[in-house]
Design a protein around this motif. Structure first.
Motif, PDB file in Angstrom:
ATOM      1  N   ARG A  24       0.659  -1.284   0.001  1.00  0.00           N
ATOM      2  CA  ARG A  24      -0.057  -0.021  -0.093  1.00  0.00           C
ATOM      3  C   ARG A  24       0.957   1.206   0.011  1.00  0.00           C
ATOM      4  O   ARG A  24       0.310   2.229  -0.578  1.00  0.00           O
ATOM      5  CB  ARG A  24      -1.111  -0.052   1.216  1.00  0.00           C
ATOM      6  N   GLU A  27       1.711   1.966  -3.645  1.00  0.00           N
ATOM      7  CA  GLU A  27       0.786   2.228  -4.279  1.00  0.00           C
ATOM      8  C   GLU A  27       0.333   3.834  -3.884  1.00  0.00           C
ATOM      9  O   GLU A  27       0.191   4.761  -5.083  1.00  0.00           O
ATOM     10  CB  GLU A  27      -0.538   1.492  -4.102  1.00  0.00           C
ATOM     11  N   ARG A  28       0.579   4.138  -2.587  1.00  0.00           N
ATOM     12  CA  ARG A  28       0.166   5.580  -2.335  1.00  0.00           C
ATOM     13  C   ARG A  28       1.249   6.589  -2.441  1.00  0.00           C
ATOM     14  O   ARG A  28       0.969   7.763  -2.537  1.00  0.00           O
ATOM     15  CB  ARG A  28      -0.164   5.558  -0.741  1.00  0.00           C
ATOM     16  N   LYS A 144       2.485  11.040 -16.142  1.00  0.00           N
ATOM     17  CA  LYS A 144       1.441  11.628 -15.934  1.00  0.00           C
ATOM     18  C   LYS A 144       0.560  11.814 -17.024  1.00  0.00           C
ATOM     19  O   LYS A 144      -0.808  11.791 -16.876  1.00  0.00           O
ATOM     20  CB  LYS A 144       1.442  13.313 -15.557  1.00  0.00           C
ATOM     21  N   ASP A 146      -0.034   9.047 -18.768  1.00  0.00           N
ATOM     22  CA  ASP A 146      -0.319   7.814 -19.166  1.00  0.00           C
ATOM     23  C   ASP A 146      -1.742   7.723 -18.668  1.00  0.00           C
ATOM     24  O   ASP A 146      -2.184   8.001 -17.502  1.00  0.00           O
ATOM     25  CB  ASP A 146       0.350   6.883 -18.364  1.00  0.00           C
ATOM     26  N   GLY A 148      -3.580   5.480 -17.978  1.00  0.00           N
ATOM     27  CA  GLY A 148      -3.729   4.633 -16.594  1.00  0.00           C
ATOM     28  C   GLY A 148      -3.350   5.041 -15.440  1.00  0.00           C
ATOM     29  O   GLY A 148      -3.706   4.330 -14.274  1.00  0.00           O
ATOM     30  N   ALA A 149      -2.731   6.235 -15.463  1.00  0.00           N
ATOM     31  CA  ALA A 149      -1.999   6.856 -14.174  1.00  0.00           C
ATOM     32  C   ALA A 149      -3.202   7.096 -13.439  1.00  0.00           C
ATOM     33  O   ALA A 149      -4.135   7.987 -13.551  1.00  0.00           O
ATOM     34  CB  ALA A 149      -1.271   7.964 -14.592  1.00  0.00           C
ATOM     35  N   ASP A 150      -2.977   6.749 -11.913  1.00  0.00           N
ATOM     36  CA  ASP A 150      -4.019   7.243 -10.964  1.00  0.00           C
ATOM     37  C   ASP A 150      -3.807   8.550 -10.386  1.00  0.00           C
ATOM     38  O   ASP A 150      -2.528   9.203 -10.566  1.00  0.00           O
ATOM     39  CB  ASP A 150      -4.280   6.255  -9.874  1.00  0.00           C
ATOM     40  N   LEU A 151      -4.660   9.048  -9.795  1.00  0.00           N
ATOM     41  CA  LEU A 151      -4.393  10.502  -9.158  1.00  0.00           C
ATOM     42  C   LEU A 151      -3.360  10.544  -8.228  1.00  0.00           C
ATOM     43  O   LEU A 151      -2.612  11.338  -8.275  1.00  0.00           O
ATOM     44  CB  LEU A 151      -5.818  10.831  -8.367  1.00  0.00           C
ATOM     45  N   THR A 152      -2.958   9.546  -7.310  1.00  0.00           N
ATOM     46  CA  THR A 152      -1.885   9.698  -6.793  1.00  0.00           C
ATOM     47  C   THR A 152      -0.561   9.649  -7.374  1.00  0.00           C
ATOM     48  O   THR A 152       0.346  10.481  -7.011  1.00  0.00           O
ATOM     49  CB  THR A 152      -1.648   8.314  -5.738  1.00  0.00           C
ATOM     50  N   THR A 153      -0.511   8.898  -8.361  1.00  0.00           N
ATOM     51  CA  THR A 153       0.666   9.105  -9.314  1.00  0.00           C
ATOM     52  C   THR A 153       0.826  10.422  -9.831  1.00  0.00           C
ATOM     53  O   THR A 153       1.875  11.156  -9.862  1.00  0.00           O
ATOM     54  CB  THR A 153       0.868   8.072 -10.405  1.00  0.00           C
ATOM     55  N   VAL A 154      -0.324  11.023 -10.447  1.00  0.00           N
ATOM     56  CA  VAL A 154      -0.366  12.208 -11.034  1.00  0.00           C
ATOM     57  C   VAL A 154       0.134  13.433 -10.043  1.00  0.00           C
ATOM     58  O   VAL A 154       0.952  14.213 -10.398  1.00  0.00           O
ATOM     59  CB  VAL A 154      -1.598  12.549 -11.618  1.00  0.00           C
TER      60      VAL A 154
END
Length: 188
Positions: A24, A27-28, A144, A146, A148-154
């Protein structure tokens, strides 16, 4: 970043095994310094020792025995205190790039003396560092972009890009002032 408090934050969602906490965390905090499993378990042991977490039990699910940890009320209070505290701006600027620029000026001046090391051109150092920063910025921008990028990654990439941009602006300003900086460093 406080590993202790991040793990307490992850435990706030409910009891977890060390392996799950590590997963986790990854992921975060995708752009953060990687967290080793050993660091997770060492931190969990300290949290238990300090009364901020406790062992809820162990299970094996047919595999190796795994310990389940949960936050205590003291852990929840400390987490709330930490999360609510304002992070003070750094009282001192300790930037490795700045240190390398000044040291390269010192080394260049010292190379005129017998037995000194090889000179390092501070302007070339700044150009090479700029190129490395630009390459990293391109990687983060692609990350950014991508779909499939999630908001945490962005958000993590945005944070890193902002800091890299500030470094680039500083490098441009410093490159323009190298002659003056060299004179000041050599005069001291």
């Amino acid at each position: 970043m406080s590993t202790r408090h991040v793990l307490l934050g992850l435990l706030a969602g409910g009891p977890s095994h060390g392996y799950d906490l590590k997963r986790r965390y990854d992921e975060r905090f995708p752009q953060a310094r990687p967290l080793a499993y050993g660091q997770v378990y060492t931190t969990l042991q300290r949290l238990v020792r300090d009364g901020l977490a406790e062992v809820e039990g162990t299970d094996s699910d047919g595999g190796p025995e795994r310990t389940l940890y949960r936050s205590t009320e003291d852990g929840a209070r400390e987490l709330a205190q930490w999360a609510g505290d304002i992070t003070a701006p750094a009282p001192f600027v300790t930037n490795e790039i700045f240190a390398k620029v000044v040291v390269s000026i010192l080394v260049t001046a010292a190379t005129e003396k017998p037995g000194a090391g090889e000179p390092v051109d501070p302007a070339a150092l700044l150009r090479a560092q700029r190129a490395a920063h630009m390459a990293r910025m391109r990687e983060l921008t692609a990350l950014k972009s991508d779909p499939g990028a999630d908001l945490t990654t962005v958000l993590s990439a945005d944070y890193a890009l902002t800091h890299l941009d500030a470094d680039l602006r500083w490098m441009t300003t410093t490159a323009a002032r190298l002659t003056t900086l060299t004179a000041e460093v050599n005069a001291a």
